[in-house]
Design an enzyme around this catalytic site. Structure first.
Site, PDB file in Angstrom:
ATOM      1  N   THR A 108      12.511   6.140  -4.548  1.00 21.39           N
ATOM      2  CA  THR A 108      13.535   7.197  -4.477  1.00 21.39           C
ATOM      3  C   THR A 108      13.122   8.454  -5.239  1.00 21.39           C
ATOM      4  O   THR A 108      13.848   9.428  -5.226  1.00 21.39           O
ATOM      5  CB  THR A 108      14.869   6.678  -5.049  1.00 21.39           C
ATOM      6  OG1 THR A 108      14.662   6.222  -6.386  1.00 21.39           O
ATOM      7  CG2 THR A 108      15.423   5.561  -4.192  1.00 21.39           C
ATOM      8  N   CYS A 109      11.980   8.429  -5.925  1.00 23.44           N
ATOM      9  CA  CYS A 109      11.537   9.585  -6.707  1.00 23.44           C
ATOM     10  C   CYS A 109      10.568  10.445  -5.914  1.00 23.44           C
ATOM     11  O   CYS A 109       9.685   9.936  -5.237  1.00 23.44           O
ATOM     12  CB  CYS A 109      10.859   9.131  -8.000  1.00 23.44           C
ATOM     13  SG  CYS A 109      11.986   8.335  -9.134  1.00 23.44           S
ATOM     14  N   LEU A 110      10.735  11.753  -6.055  1.00 23.54           N
ATOM     15  CA  LEU A 110       9.823  12.688  -5.390  1.00 23.54           C
ATOM     16  C   LEU A 110       8.555  12.868  -6.187  1.00 23.54           C
ATOM     17  O   LEU A 110       8.471  12.698  -7.318  1.00 23.54           O
ATOM     18  CB  LEU A 110      10.518  14.047  -5.200  1.00 23.54           C
ATOM     19  CG  LEU A 110      11.796  13.999  -4.376  1.00 23.54           C
ATOM     20  CD1 LEU A 110      12.435  15.385  -4.349  1.00 23.54           C
ATOM     21  CD2 LEU A 110      11.499  13.536  -2.970  1.00 23.54           C
TER      22      LEU A 110
END
Length: 110
Positions: A108-110
């Site tokens: 879920t992290c960019l």
């Protein structure tokens, strides 16, 4: 990319995450923290060991909301507080907790 720890080259992704979580130890965490401008305190260690244990137990990384909920359940409300976590990991609590703990980059992290 490569991270040097005690004369040993450790492979990292282009984002600086370890490619092999099995080589992680406290010296590796300190080297990763240094690369990211973080000085590890006892409060950091508590979160790092927590997320490593979570990953070992569930075999996946939580999203940010699940991360806070799991911290709250295990460590209490005050440590699950977003301001508290932001103080420890200003550029993203989940992302940097995982990075310094030697875990993969959360999906879920960019």
């Amino acid at each position: 990319m490569v991270l040097m720890v005690d004369g040993v080259e450790l492979e990292t992704t282009s984002d600086g995450f370890l490619r092999n979580a099995g080589v992680w130890n406290e010296r590796v965490a300190e080297a990763l923290a240094s690369q990211n401008g973080i000085e590890i305190s006892p409060a950091h260690w508590e979160i790092l060991f927590f997320i490593r244990d979570y990953y070992r137990q569930y075999q996946h990384l939580p999203n940010a909301r699940m991360f806070a909920a799991a911290i709250k359940k295990t460590l209490g409300d005050d440590k699950a507080n977003s301001r508290y976590l932001q103080q420890l990991f200003p550029d993203g609590p989940l992302k940097y907790a995982c990075k310094l703990a030697g875990l993969p980059k959360p999906p879920t992290c960019l």
